[in-house]
Enzyme design. Structure first.
Site, PDB file in Angstrom:
ATOM      1  N   ARG A 101       1.117  -1.368  -0.476  1.00  0.00           N
ATOM      2  CA  ARG A 101      -0.269  -0.304  -0.330  1.00  0.00           C
ATOM      3  C   ARG A 101       1.071   1.259   0.271  1.00  0.00           C
ATOM      4  O   ARG A 101       1.659   1.666   0.556  1.00  0.00           O
ATOM      5  CB  ARG A 101      -1.416  -0.422   0.994  1.00  0.00           C
ATOM      6  CG  ARG A 101      -1.856   1.263   1.255  1.00  0.00           C
ATOM      7  CD  ARG A 101      -2.676   1.629   2.099  1.00  0.00           C
ATOM      8  NE  ARG A 101      -4.229   0.610   2.017  1.00  0.00           N
ATOM      9  CZ  ARG A 101      -4.874   0.309   2.441  1.00  0.00           C
ATOM     10  NH1 ARG A 101      -5.621   1.091   2.987  1.00  0.00           N
ATOM     11  NH2 ARG A 101      -5.622  -0.052   1.605  1.00  0.00           N
ATOM     12  N   HIS A 128      -7.025   0.562  -6.851  1.00  0.00           N
ATOM     13  CA  HIS A 128      -7.652  -0.002  -5.526  1.00  0.00           C
ATOM     14  C   HIS A 128      -7.425  -1.483  -5.655  1.00  0.00           C
ATOM     15  O   HIS A 128      -8.920  -1.779  -5.807  1.00  0.00           O
ATOM     16  CB  HIS A 128      -8.003   0.651  -4.734  1.00  0.00           C
ATOM     17  CG  HIS A 128      -8.114  -0.212  -3.619  1.00  0.00           C
ATOM     18  ND1 HIS A 128      -7.183  -1.446  -2.953  1.00  0.00           N
ATOM     19  CD2 HIS A 128      -8.423   0.657  -2.167  1.00  0.00           C
ATOM     20  CE1 HIS A 128      -7.121  -1.615  -1.521  1.00  0.00           C
ATOM     21  NE2 HIS A 128      -8.543  -0.661  -1.224  1.00  0.00           N
ATOM     22  N   GLN A 131      -9.716  -3.472  -3.707  1.00  0.00           N
ATOM     23  CA  GLN A 131     -11.178  -3.327  -2.971  1.00  0.00           C
ATOM     24  C   GLN A 131     -12.396  -3.633  -4.445  1.00  0.00           C
ATOM     25  O   GLN A 131     -13.547  -4.540  -4.166  1.00  0.00           O
ATOM     26  CB  GLN A 131     -10.934  -2.283  -2.856  1.00  0.00           C
ATOM     27  CG  GLN A 131     -12.701  -1.001  -2.625  1.00  0.00           C
ATOM     28  CD  GLN A 131     -13.022  -2.049  -1.599  1.00  0.00           C
ATOM     29  OE1 GLN A 131     -12.341  -2.298  -0.599  1.00  0.00           O
ATOM     30  NE2 GLN A 131     -13.981  -2.632  -1.130  1.00  0.00           N
ATOM     31  N   ASP A 226     -16.779   7.137  -2.578  1.00  0.00           N
ATOM     32  CA  ASP A 226     -15.720   6.699  -1.287  1.00  0.00           C
ATOM     33  C   ASP A 226     -15.097   8.257  -0.978  1.00  0.00           C
ATOM     34  O   ASP A 226     -15.677   9.003  -0.995  1.00  0.00           O
ATOM     35  CB  ASP A 226     -14.516   6.527  -2.433  1.00  0.00           C
ATOM     36  CG  ASP A 226     -13.513   5.983  -1.786  1.00  0.00           C
ATOM     37  OD1 ASP A 226     -13.111   5.732  -0.691  1.00  0.00           O
ATOM     38  OD2 ASP A 226     -12.077   6.312  -2.525  1.00  0.00           O
ATOM     39  N   CYS A 267     -16.445   1.984  -0.053  1.00  0.00           N
ATOM     40  CA  CYS A 267     -14.980   0.837   0.273  1.00  0.00           C
ATOM     41  C   CYS A 267     -14.930   0.660   1.871  1.00  0.00           C
ATOM     42  O   CYS A 267     -14.092   0.705   2.298  1.00  0.00           O
ATOM     43  CB  CYS A 267     -13.439   0.964  -0.297  1.00  0.00           C
ATOM     44  SG  CYS A 267     -13.237   2.590  -0.636  1.00  0.00           S
ATOM     45  N   ARG A 295     -13.522  -8.354   1.304  1.00  0.00           N
ATOM     46  CA  ARG A 295     -11.588  -8.398   0.777  1.00  0.00           C
ATOM     47  C   ARG A 295     -11.444  -9.696   1.048  1.00  0.00           C
ATOM     48  O   ARG A 295     -10.408 -10.112   0.417  1.00  0.00           O
ATOM     49  CB  ARG A 295     -11.216  -7.504   1.648  1.00  0.00           C
ATOM     50  CG  ARG A 295     -11.904  -5.882   1.539  1.00  0.00           C
ATOM     51  CD  ARG A 295     -11.459  -5.380   0.283  1.00  0.00           C
ATOM     52  NE  ARG A 295      -9.794  -5.082  -0.311  1.00  0.00           N
ATOM     53  CZ  ARG A 295      -9.450  -4.291   0.021  1.00  0.00           C
ATOM     54  NH1 ARG A 295     -10.278  -3.120   1.110  1.00  0.00           N
ATOM     55  NH2 ARG A 295      -7.958  -4.545   0.843  1.00  0.00           N
TER      56      ARG A 295
HETATM   57  N1   CP Z   1     -11.641  -0.671   2.278  1.00  0.00           N
HETATM   58  C1   CP Z   1      -9.731  -0.120   2.056  1.00  0.00           C
HETATM   59  O1   CP Z   1      -9.186  -0.493   1.759  1.00  0.00           O
HETATM   60  O2   CP Z   1     -10.086  -0.187   3.469  1.00  0.00           O
HETATM   61  P1   CP Z   1      -8.539   0.472   4.593  1.00  0.00           P
HETATM   62  O3   CP Z   1      -8.181   1.494   4.353  1.00  0.00           O
HETATM   63  O4   CP Z   1      -9.267   0.002   6.660  1.00  0.00           O
HETATM   64  O5   CP Z   1      -7.619  -1.139   4.226  1.00  0.00           O
HETATM   65  N1  NVA Z   2     -10.000   6.094  -2.009  1.00  0.00           N
HETATM   66  C1  NVA Z   2      -9.357   5.947  -0.574  1.00  0.00           C
HETATM   67  C2  NVA Z   2      -9.534   5.087  -0.187  1.00  0.00           C
HETATM   68  C3  NVA Z   2      -9.457   4.442   1.517  1.00  0.00           C
HETATM   69  C4  NVA Z   2      -9.981   3.071   0.965  1.00  0.00           C
HETATM   70  C5  NVA Z   2      -8.240   6.224  -0.353  1.00  0.00           C
HETATM   71  O1  NVA Z   2      -6.795   6.614  -0.516  1.00  0.00           O
HETATM   72  O2  NVA Z   2      -8.187   6.978   0.462  1.00  0.00           O
END
Ligand code: CP
Ligand code: NVA
Length: 315
Positions: A101, A128, A131, A226, A267, A295
């Site tokens: 990440r 992502h 997701q 989101d 999400c 997930r």
């Molecule tokens: N939806 C998602 O990726 O959540 P987190 O940021 O908690 O991992």
């Molecule tokens: N768009 C959001 C998704 C979180 C899971 C972010 O990048 O924070």
């Protein structure tokens, strides 16, 4: 080496096979209790997480493997003391699969370029994909066949989740309507729009972008939103973004534009009173916690597929 950096690295057939496997893992988990025996997953985090960390780590435990949580703030990579090249070469000597990440999508591409184990994108500023595999699994469970469905996404659309939804949905034969403010800062990135439109053309479906939230939501089977404040957005932008995105809030009026049996998705993390009202996210059409659970199953299927492909590659 097969990775999962964005969904269009994969084929629609591989996505469908992975969703099928995810359903199977969810249905009969005991049959996969040793699927990752003696395998190790490295989890590299440059940003916060609840779902991603817990679902990947639990997934490895359930399949008989082990996961290492690696926070870049305490790593040589995060301290600028070790290159992405050397990091990838090194972790490839220890572990079987990696999820990362990261902020910059080009960083995960660089890791993948030098790694000799599969790399899974667990969110970058651009995409992502994990997701969206979980989302497609959830939509399939609720609606049956994905083909022909319409998903409406409202809100911040220069956004990783929006991008991956546009690509993923169009790859599996769904139409997508995006409702967002005018202007490049809030709309999906043009390269992503092009990719999604190419898939949609092949499938005979549509990808539309409009500044009219009600038009986007009209007759949708799925209404999705989101966060307006993604992890990489500076806190100082909150006020300005709330003003801009409020016309795109998912509320009862928006849900009334959608199909009467539409589902609501986010999400997560979510902020009630911002990107959706509490009434919508806590109401009967919301499937957000099924999404969160999926997930786990979707990523287990991704890890099985990628480790299998890497093992066959090496044989
Ligand atoms: N939806 C998602 O990726 O959540 P987190 O940021 O908690 O991992
Ligand atoms: N768009 C959001 C998704 C979180 C899971 C972010 O990048 O924070």
């Amino acid at each position: 080496m097969r990775h999962l950096l964005t969904l269009d690295d994969w084929t629609p057939e591989l996505i469908e096979a992975t969703l099928e496997l995810a359903s199977e893992i969810k249905r009969v988990p005991d049959q996969f209790a040793n699927a990752m025996q003696r395998r190790t997953l490295l989890m590299i985090f440059e940003k916060p997480s609840l779902r991603t960390r817990l679902s990947f780590e639990t997934g490895m435990t359930r399949m008989g493997g082990h996961a290492i949580y690696y926070d870049t703030s305490t790593s040589p990579m995060g301290a600028g003391k070790e290159s992405l090249h050397d990091t990838a070469k090194t972790f490839s000597r220890y572990v079987d699969v990696v999820m990362a990440r990261l902020f910059k999508h080009s960083d995960i591409e660089e890791l993948a370029q030098h790694a000799t184990v599969p790399i899974i994108n667990a969110l970058t500023d651009l995409a992502h994909p994990c997701q969206i595999l979980a989302d497609l699994l959830t939509i399939r469970e609720k609606k049956g066949d994905l083909r022909g469905l319409k998903l409406a996404y409202l809100g911040d659309s220069n956004n990783n989740v929006t991008h991956s939804l546009m690509i993923g949905c169009s790859m599996v034969g769904m139409s997508v309507a995006i409702g967002c403010p005018d202007g490049a800062a809030y709309a999906p990135q043009p390269e992503v729009v092009q990719i999604a439109q190419r898939w949609a053309k092949a499938a005979g479906t549509e990808v539309n972008i409009t500044s009219d939230a009600h038009a986007a939501a009209r007759d949708a089977d799925i209404v999705y939103t989101d966060s307006w404040m993604s992890y990489h957005i500076p806190k100082a932008q909150l006020q300005e973004r709330v003003e801009l995105f409020t016309p795109y809030q998912v509320n009862q009026a928006i849900m009334a534009d959608a199909a009467s049996d539409a589902i609501f998705m986010n999400c997560l993390p979510a902020m009630r009173g911002y990107e959706q009202t509490a009434g919508v996210i806590d109401g009967p059409q919301s499937v957000v916690f099924d999404q969160a659970e999926n997930r786990l199953h979707a990523q287990n299927a991704v890890m099985v597929k990628l480790v299998e492909a890497a093992t066959n590659n090496a044989a």
